[in-house]
Design an enzyme around this catalytic site. Structure first.
Site, PDB file in Angstrom:
ATOM      1  CB  SER A   1      -8.037  -0.270   5.932  1.00 13.77           C
ATOM      2  OG  SER A   1      -8.784   0.896   6.158  1.00 13.77           O
TER       3      SER A   1
ATOM      4  CB  SER B   1      -7.889   3.017   3.256  1.00 14.80           C
ATOM      5  OG  SER B   1      -6.987   2.422   4.203  1.00 14.80           O
TER       6      SER B   1
ATOM      7  CE  LYS C   1      -3.868   1.693   2.891  1.00 10.93           C
ATOM      8  NZ  LYS C   1      -4.700   1.302   4.066  1.00 10.93           N
TER       9      LYS C   1
END
Length: 578
Positions: free
Chosen positions: A151, A127, A53
Site C-alpha cells: 500500500s 490502500s 492516512k
C-alpha cells in the site's frame, strides 16, 4: 490533549465527492494558529506540508480507518506524527483509504473511490490512495501511508510519485490502526527520493512503547558502481502489453546506470505473496480489529468484510504452521542475495479502471499485488520510483528491493534512476529538481592511483582497474623530474618511471584513477617486479600514489623520456612499422 487545529473540515462518509475532495477525509487550515502544532522554523522539514492516512492518529482529529462507525478521537499524536511536527512540518489533513487498510486499489471506501491523479477513470492504487493522490497533485509536499502488502508502493507507481517503504520497525507504528501488526509499517510518499529520504531521517527513532520498534543496522555506503540486479524468471503483466514493454525499457535504463541483470527464482516470493490472504496469516487482519469487528461486522463494507471474516476460521495451530512455512520460504528466497545487490520489479503489473475494479474487486486487487505482497513478509526494504509514461498516458513505476537496512542504498540508486527519466513531478508539469545527496550515506573510502603504461584507458591492462570499479579522474602529467623507459622482455609491454634530480627529467603523461579502497589491495598484488607503487609528484605540485620502477631494472631498458608518455611511444612503434 494536544492544542486543537484550526479550520477543520470533515467530510461525511459518502461516495459523492469531487475528484480532489475524494482524497481527503479531514482537512486542516494552514492558518498561523496551526503552527503551534509544529516547531516551524526550527527543524529539517520546516516549510513542508504533509498529509497522513486516516488510520494514523493526530491528536484532536478523528481516526476513522475509513469506517465512521469505528472512528475515535485520540488525545495524542502517533509517534511518527509527533516527530514530523517537531521537525517543522505542517499538517494539511487526513486522507481517504481502502477501509481498514485492506486493499491495493483505492475503491474500497465509504468515502468514495479515490481516482488516479493523471487519469480519473483509473484507480489510484491503495490502500494509501488519498495520501498518494494529494502528493501527486501537489496538494502536499509529502504524506504518510501504511504498507502491509504494497500500500505504500502501488499508489506511488500508479501516480508517478515516489513511495518509500522502509525496513519494518525503523518508524514506530504506535498510534497507527494496524492491518496486520507484525508486518505493517508506516510508508512515505513524495515527489522526489531526496524529500522522502529527508522525511525518513526525521521519522526514524526507537520507540520502547511499540513492541515492533527496533534498532536496525543500516548500510551506510552506496551500492557499487557496477551492481547486479535481480529480475524474476517469470513475469506476469495480465495481458498488458504496454506495461510489459515499459518494464523492458526500465531494464535497459537500470543497465545503463551500471547494473547487470541476473535472473532469480521468483517461485518462493510468489508463494509467500499468495499466503498473505490464502493462509492462516489472514487471521492477522481479523485480530487487528477483532473487538470492533465482532460487534459491528455489518458496518464494514464488502469485500473488506469477507476478507477480515475469513480470519476467524483458522486455529492457532494453523497460524503457527503458516509462520513456519513462511520462514522456510524466506530461507529459500534469501539465497538470491548471494547473487544480486538489489531486486528490480514492476511496482504494479497493470493498471485498471475504477469500473473494472469494482466489477471484479478481489481478483483484480490481487493482481495489483503481484510484485509487492512478499516484501514485508520477508523483512525487506523497498522503494518505488517513476520510470516512464506509457503511450496511453498512464505512468509506469518500478520498485527496488533490498534486505533489511538497505534503505539508504535504495534511495541513492532510486534517485539516480528517477532523475535519469526526465519525467515531470507527479500529475504536475513541474520538472525534477537537481538531485540531492542522501545525507545518511557515507561515500565509500577510495584511493587514487596514477598509471603511466598498460593500465591507461584503452590499453591492455586497463581492465584490471575497471573490474575493480575504478573510475578515471583526469589525465595530467608528472612534475618535470622523471625519466621514462620501455622495459625489456615484459609481456604485455610495460614502462618504468624513475624520479631523477631536478633539471634532468621531463613531465610524463599519466592518468589518475580512483577505486574503492576495498579493491586496492588486490590491484597492488597484481603488480609484477620490478614495478611497484610509490609517491609521484604531479605538475601542480600535489602528490598521488602511482607506478614506479626499481633503478637496476632500467639498465637494459630503452629511454623514451623524449616522447613524453606511453601512448606516444606505442604510436611511434605503429608508425615505424608502416
Amino acid at each position: 490533549m494536544q492544542p486543537p487545529f484550526a479550520g477543520i473540515t470533515r467530510r461525511p462518509a459518502t461516495a459523492e465527492a469531487t475528484e480532489a475532495d475524494s482524497a481527503w477525509i479531514t482537512r486542516v487550515s494552514a492558518e498561523p494558529s496551526n503552527q503551534q502544532q509544529s516547531q516551524a522554523g526550527s527543524g529539517p522539514l520546516d516549510g513542508l506540508h504533509f498529509a497522513v492516512k486516516d488510520n494514523i492518529d493526530v491528536a484532536g482529529l478523528p481516526t476513522t480507518a475509513g469506517c465512521s462507525a469505528f472512528a475515535y478521537t485520540p488525545s495524542e499524536h502517533a509517534h511518527v506524527v509527533e516527530r514530523l511536527l517537531r521537525a517543522g512540518a505542517r499538517l494539511a489533513g487526513k486522507t481517504n483509504l481502502d477501509q481498514f487498510a485492506c486493499g491495493l486499489n483505492g475503491t474500497r471506501s465509504p468515502y468514495g473511490p479515490v481516482p488516479n491523479a493523471l487519469n480519473p477513470a483509473y484507480v489510484s492504487g491503495g490502500s494509501s490512495s488519498g495520501s498518494a493522490y494529494v502528493v501527486a497533485k501537489g496538494l502536499a509536499d509529502f504524506s504518510l501511508g501504511t504498507d502491509t502488502a504494497g500500500s505504500g508502493r502501488v499508489p506511488a507507481g500508479l501516480n508517478n510519485i515516489v513511495g518509500l517503504k522502509p525496513t519494518r520497525g525503523l518508524i514506530s507504528a504506535r498510534g497507527v490502526v494496524p492491518a496486520a501488526q507484525n508486518v505493517d509499517c508506516v510508508s512515505i510518499f513524495a515527489m522526489t527520493v531526496s524529500t522522502a529520504a529527508k522525511v525518513l531521517q526525521a521519522c526514524i527513532g526507537y520507540d520502547e512503547a511499540d513492541p515492533f520498534s527496533r534498532r536496525v543496522t543500516m548500510a551506510s555506503k552506496p551500492l557499487p558502481a557496477k551492481f547486479r540486479f535481480g529480475v524474476p524468471d517469470t513475469l506476469e503483466f495480465f495481458g498488458d502489453k504496454l506495461a510489459e514493454a515499459a518494464f523492458t525499457q526500465s531494464l535497459e535504463q537500470l543497465t545503463g546506470l551500471g547494473g547487470t541483470a541476473v535472473t532469480i527464482n521468483y517461485a518462493p516470493l510468489a508463494q509467500a505473496a499468495a499466503m498473505l490472504y490464502d493462509s492462516a496469516l489472514v487471521s492477522q487482519r481479523y485480530t487487528a480489529i477483532q473487538a470492533f469487528f465482532d460487534a459491528h461486522e455489518e458496518e464494514v463494507i464488502e469485500p473488506v468484510r469477507s476478507i477480515i471474516a475469513k480470519g476467524r476460521q483458522y486455529s492457532a495451530a494453523d497460524y503457527i504452521r503458516a509462520e513456519i512455512d513462511m520462514l522456510a520460504l524466506s530461507q529459500v528466497a534469501g539465497r538470491m542475495w548471494q547473487e544480486i545487490d538489489v531486486l528490480f520489479v514492476p511496482t504494479a503489473p497493470t493498471h485498471y479502471t475504477i469500473d473494472q475494479m469494482q466489477a471484479d474487486p478481489v481478483a483484480l486487487n490481487r493482481n495489483l499485488g503481484q510484485y509487492t505482497n512478499f516484501v514485508n513478509l520477508f523483512d525487506y526494504a523497498a522503494l518505488s520510483v517513476p520510470s516512464l509514461m506509457r503511450p496511453d498516458g498512464l505512468p509506469f513505476g518500478v520498485t527496488l528491493i533490498g534486505p533489511a537496512g538497505s534503505d539508504w542504498q535504495l534511495a541513492d540508486l532510486g534517485q539516480r534512476y528517477h532523475h535519469a527519466t526526465g519525467l515531470s513531478l507527479g500529475a504536475t508539469t513541474r520538472s525534477l529538481p537537481e538531485p540531492a545527496p542522501i545525507a545518511a550515506l557515507q561515500a565509500p573510502a577510495t584511493v587514487r592511483v596514477a598509471v603511466v603504461g598498460a593500465h591507461l584507458s584503452g590499453m591492455s591492462l586497463n581492465w584490471q582497474l575497471t573490474e575493480r570499479d575504478a573510475t578515471l579522474v583526469e589525465a595530467t602529467h608528472t612534475a618535470p623530474d622523471y625519466r621514462f623507459f620501455a622495459l625489456a622482455n615484459s609481456q604485455p609491454p610495460k614502462p618504468g618511471l624513475l624520479r631523477v634530480e631536478p633539471g634532468k627529467g621531463a613531465a610524463i603523461a599519466l592518468e589518475i584513477w580512483e577505486m574503492p579502497l576495498t579493491h586496492y589491495g588486490s590491484f597492488v598484488a597484481l603488480i609484477p617486479a620490478p614495478l611497484g607503487i610509490g609517491t609521484l609528484t604531479l605538475a601542480d605540485g600535489s602528490s598521488v600514489q602511482g607506478f614506479v620502477c626499481e633503478a637496476q631494472a632500467l639498465t637494459t631498458a630503452t629511454d623514451i623520456t623524449h616522447l613524453g608518455g606511453w601512448r606516444a611511444y606505442v604510436n611511434s612503434l605503429t608508425h615505424s612499422t608502416n
